[in-house]
Design a protein around this motif. Structure first.
Motif, PDB file in Angstrom:
ATOM      1  N   MET A   1      -3.977  16.652   2.515  1.00 20.68           N
ATOM      2  CA  MET A   1      -3.397  15.177   2.792  1.00 20.68           C
ATOM      3  C   MET A   1      -3.514  14.623   1.426  1.00 20.68           C
ATOM      4  SD  MET A   1      -4.938  11.869   4.786  1.00 20.68           S
ATOM      5  CE  MET A   1      -6.162  12.794   5.539  1.00 20.68           C
ATOM      6  N   ASP A   2      -2.478  13.885   1.018  1.00 18.08           N
ATOM      7  CA  ASP A   2      -2.284  13.134  -0.461  1.00 18.08           C
ATOM      8  C   ASP A   2      -2.673  11.902  -0.064  1.00 18.08           C
ATOM      9  OD1 ASP A   2      -1.854  12.204  -2.737  1.00 18.08           O
ATOM     10  OD2 ASP A   2       0.182  13.357  -3.096  1.00 18.08           O
ATOM     11  N   PRO A   3      -3.695  11.233  -0.563  1.00 18.38           N
ATOM     12  CA  PRO A   3      -3.747   9.623  -0.240  1.00 18.38           C
ATOM     13  C   PRO A   3      -3.188   8.767  -1.269  1.00 18.38           C
ATOM     14  CG  PRO A   3      -5.761  10.544  -1.319  1.00 18.38           C
ATOM     15  CD  PRO A   3      -4.877  11.872  -0.853  1.00 18.38           C
ATOM     16  N   GLN A   4      -2.556   9.376  -2.370  1.00 18.89           N
ATOM     17  CA  GLN A   4      -1.688   8.823  -3.374  1.00 18.89           C
ATOM     18  C   GLN A   4      -0.252   8.287  -2.871  1.00 18.89           C
ATOM     19  OE1 GLN A   4      -2.780   7.499  -6.265  1.00 18.89           O
ATOM     20  NE2 GLN A   4      -4.956   8.197  -5.609  1.00 18.89           N
ATOM     21  N   ILE A   5      -0.034   9.098  -1.879  1.00 21.93           N
ATOM     22  CA  ILE A   5       1.295   8.602  -1.313  1.00 21.93           C
ATOM     23  C   ILE A   5       1.207   7.501  -0.733  1.00 21.93           C
ATOM     24  CG2 ILE A   5       3.117   9.221   0.355  1.00 21.93           C
ATOM     25  CD1 ILE A   5       2.911  12.153  -0.248  1.00 21.93           C
ATOM     26  N   SER A   6       0.496   7.171   0.268  1.00 22.08           N
ATOM     27  CA  SER A   6       0.097   6.092   0.812  1.00 22.08           C
ATOM     28  C   SER A   6       0.023   4.899  -0.131  1.00 22.08           C
ATOM     29  CB  SER A   6      -1.276   6.082   1.509  1.00 22.08           C
ATOM     30  OG  SER A   6      -1.440   4.744   2.030  1.00 22.08           O
ATOM     31  N   ARG A   7      -0.635   4.957  -1.271  1.00 19.26           N
ATOM     32  CA  ARG A   7      -0.821   3.950  -2.458  1.00 19.26           C
ATOM     33  C   ARG A   7       0.535   3.672  -3.045  1.00 19.26           C
ATOM     34  NH1 ARG A   7      -4.241   1.231  -5.183  1.00 19.26           N
ATOM     35  NH2 ARG A   7      -4.165   0.982  -7.684  1.00 19.26           N
ATOM     36  N   LYS A   8       1.342   4.794  -3.161  1.00 20.31           N
ATOM     37  CA  LYS A   8       2.492   4.973  -4.028  1.00 20.31           C
ATOM     38  C   LYS A   8       3.633   3.834  -3.132  1.00 20.31           C
ATOM     39  CE  LYS A   8       2.118   9.060  -6.696  1.00 20.31           C
ATOM     40  NZ  LYS A   8       2.370  10.282  -6.921  1.00 20.31           N
ATOM     41  N   LEU A  12       5.229   0.431  -4.176  1.00 24.53           N
ATOM     42  CA  LEU A  12       6.738   0.502  -4.534  1.00 24.53           C
ATOM     43  C   LEU A  12       7.277  -0.520  -3.243  1.00 24.53           C
ATOM     44  CD1 LEU A  12       7.633   4.284  -4.636  1.00 24.53           C
ATOM     45  CD2 LEU A  12       7.877   2.521  -6.397  1.00 24.53           C
ATOM     46  N   GLY A  13       6.639  -0.618  -2.308  1.00 23.41           N
ATOM     47  CA  GLY A  13       6.981  -1.732  -1.293  1.00 23.41           C
ATOM     48  C   GLY A  13       6.822  -3.130  -1.643  1.00 23.41           C
ATOM     49  N   MET A  14       5.817  -3.331  -2.271  1.00 26.11           N
ATOM     50  CA  MET A  14       5.522  -4.596  -3.284  1.00 26.11           C
ATOM     51  C   MET A  14       6.648  -4.966  -4.494  1.00 26.11           C
ATOM     52  SD  MET A  14       3.447  -6.038  -1.363  1.00 26.11           S
ATOM     53  CE  MET A  14       3.134  -7.572  -2.525  1.00 26.11           C
ATOM     54  N   LEU A  15       6.819  -3.792  -5.189  1.00 22.87           N
ATOM     55  CA  LEU A  15       7.923  -3.839  -6.388  1.00 22.87           C
ATOM     56  C   LEU A  15       9.424  -4.179  -5.555  1.00 22.87           C
ATOM     57  CD1 LEU A  15       8.662  -3.467  -9.099  1.00 22.87           C
ATOM     58  CD2 LEU A  15       9.163  -1.018  -8.505  1.00 22.87           C
ATOM     59  N   LEU A  16       9.775  -3.506  -4.572  1.00 21.29           N
ATOM     60  CA  LEU A  16      10.956  -3.788  -3.725  1.00 21.29           C
ATOM     61  C   LEU A  16      10.766  -5.579  -3.194  1.00 21.29           C
ATOM     62  CD1 LEU A  16      13.840  -3.215  -3.094  1.00 21.29           C
ATOM     63  CD2 LEU A  16      12.927  -1.981  -1.258  1.00 21.29           C
ATOM     64  N   PHE A  17       9.729  -5.942  -2.657  1.00 15.25           N
ATOM     65  CA  PHE A  17       9.671  -7.224  -2.100  1.00 15.25           C
ATOM     66  C   PHE A  17      10.032  -7.951  -3.550  1.00 15.25           C
ATOM     67  CE2 PHE A  17       7.809 -11.003  -0.809  1.00 15.25           C
ATOM     68  CZ  PHE A  17       7.965 -10.914   0.489  1.00 15.25           C
ATOM     69  N   LEU A  18       9.545  -7.834  -4.666  1.00 19.10           N
ATOM     70  CA  LEU A  18       9.721  -8.644  -5.893  1.00 19.10           C
ATOM     71  C   LEU A  18      11.071  -8.679  -6.262  1.00 19.10           C
ATOM     72  CD1 LEU A  18       8.320 -10.201  -8.203  1.00 19.10           C
ATOM     73  CD2 LEU A  18       8.172  -7.773  -9.381  1.00 19.10           C
ATOM     74  N   VAL A  51       5.606  -1.283   2.585  1.00 19.90           N
ATOM     75  CA  VAL A  51       4.044  -1.597   2.746  1.00 19.90           C
ATOM     76  C   VAL A  51       3.339  -0.941   3.951  1.00 19.90           C
ATOM     77  CG1 VAL A  51       2.412  -3.377   2.782  1.00 19.90           C
ATOM     78  CG2 VAL A  51       4.303  -3.397   1.028  1.00 19.90           C
ATOM     79  N   VAL A  52       4.201  -1.294   5.067  1.00 17.29           N
ATOM     80  CA  VAL A  52       3.829  -0.666   6.427  1.00 17.29           C
ATOM     81  C   VAL A  52       3.700   0.672   6.717  1.00 17.29           C
ATOM     82  CG1 VAL A  52       4.420  -0.836   8.907  1.00 17.29           C
ATOM     83  CG2 VAL A  52       4.385  -3.014   7.427  1.00 17.29           C
ATOM     84  N   ALA A  53       4.809   1.435   6.222  1.00 20.81           N
ATOM     85  CA  ALA A  53       4.975   2.820   6.015  1.00 20.81           C
ATOM     86  C   ALA A  53       3.635   3.306   5.403  1.00 20.81           C
ATOM     87  CB  ALA A  53       6.066   3.244   5.425  1.00 20.81           C
ATOM     88  N   GLY A  54       3.345   2.778   4.143  1.00 13.16           N
ATOM     89  CA  GLY A  54       2.127   3.075   3.515  1.00 13.16           C
ATOM     90  C   GLY A  54       0.584   2.976   4.201  1.00 13.16           C
ATOM     91  N   LEU A  55       0.575   2.010   4.903  1.00 20.56           N
ATOM     92  CA  LEU A  55      -0.580   1.638   5.823  1.00 20.56           C
ATOM     93  C   LEU A  55      -0.815   2.705   6.893  1.00 20.56           C
ATOM     94  CD1 LEU A  55      -0.308  -2.299   5.986  1.00 20.56           C
ATOM     95  CD2 LEU A  55      -1.766  -0.907   4.636  1.00 20.56           C
ATOM     96  N   ILE A  56       0.469   3.070   7.524  1.00 21.69           N
ATOM     97  CA  ILE A  56       0.395   4.009   8.521  1.00 21.69           C
ATOM     98  C   ILE A  56       0.541   5.680   8.038  1.00 21.69           C
ATOM     99  CG2 ILE A  56       1.179   2.446  10.301  1.00 21.69           C
ATOM    100  CD1 ILE A  56       3.967   3.992  10.363  1.00 21.69           C
TER     101      ILE A  56
END
Length: 141
Positions: A1-8, A12-18, A51-56
């Motif tokens: 499991m790569d926990p970094q993908i969730s963080r990325k 990236l979600g916050m960047l796209l929101f911006l 962001v939601v995808a990262g959370l799940i």
């Protein structure tokens, strides 16, 4: 499991929101402001979705290679959706978006670029969502 993908995905979600928010500030400067409004909404909504995808993400019961493919498919689909919609606003295309493009017509070349972009976004997003729904079923392969 790569926990970094969730963080990325969350970053990236916050960047796209911006990007979506910034698009809202400049939308009246586009050839088709109505399509630029759609790009603003795409950025904000797709950013929230990432962001939601990262959370799940860590709840998905799929193989690591499939997770990586799905991650990049999500990133491609969400960012290119915003970008192609913004490009359509700039070029004034309407073939793929007759409601928001009403009254505008791009060159055949521009219409084709936007068409290919939207088709690729649709395919990658459907793929990503099918994998996510499958991955949330609760059993590993």
């Amino acid at each position: 499991m790569d926990p970094q993908i969730s963080r990325k995905l969350k970053m990236l979600g916050m960047l796209l929101f911006l990007f979506g928010l910034i698009t809202g500030f400049v939308m009246m400067n586009f050839k088709n402001p109505r399509m630029a409004l759609a790009a603003h909404l795409e950025g904000v909504m797709n950013g929230t979705f990432l962001v939601v995808a990262g959370l799940i993400w860590n709840d998905l019961k799929i193989s690591e290679p499939l997770k990586k493919i799905t991650c990049w498919s999500l990133v491609y689909g969400t960012f290119v959706n915003w970008f192609i919609t913004l490009l359509a606003a700039h070029l004034g295309t309407s073939k793929m978006t007759p409601i928001t493009g009403q009254g505008y017509t791009g060159t055949m070349f521009h219409e084709n670029i936007v068409t290919v972009g939207f088709i690729s976004v649709g395919l990658t997003m459907v793929f990503s969502l099918v994998v996510i729904v499958y991955g949330l079923r609760g059993r590993k392969n």
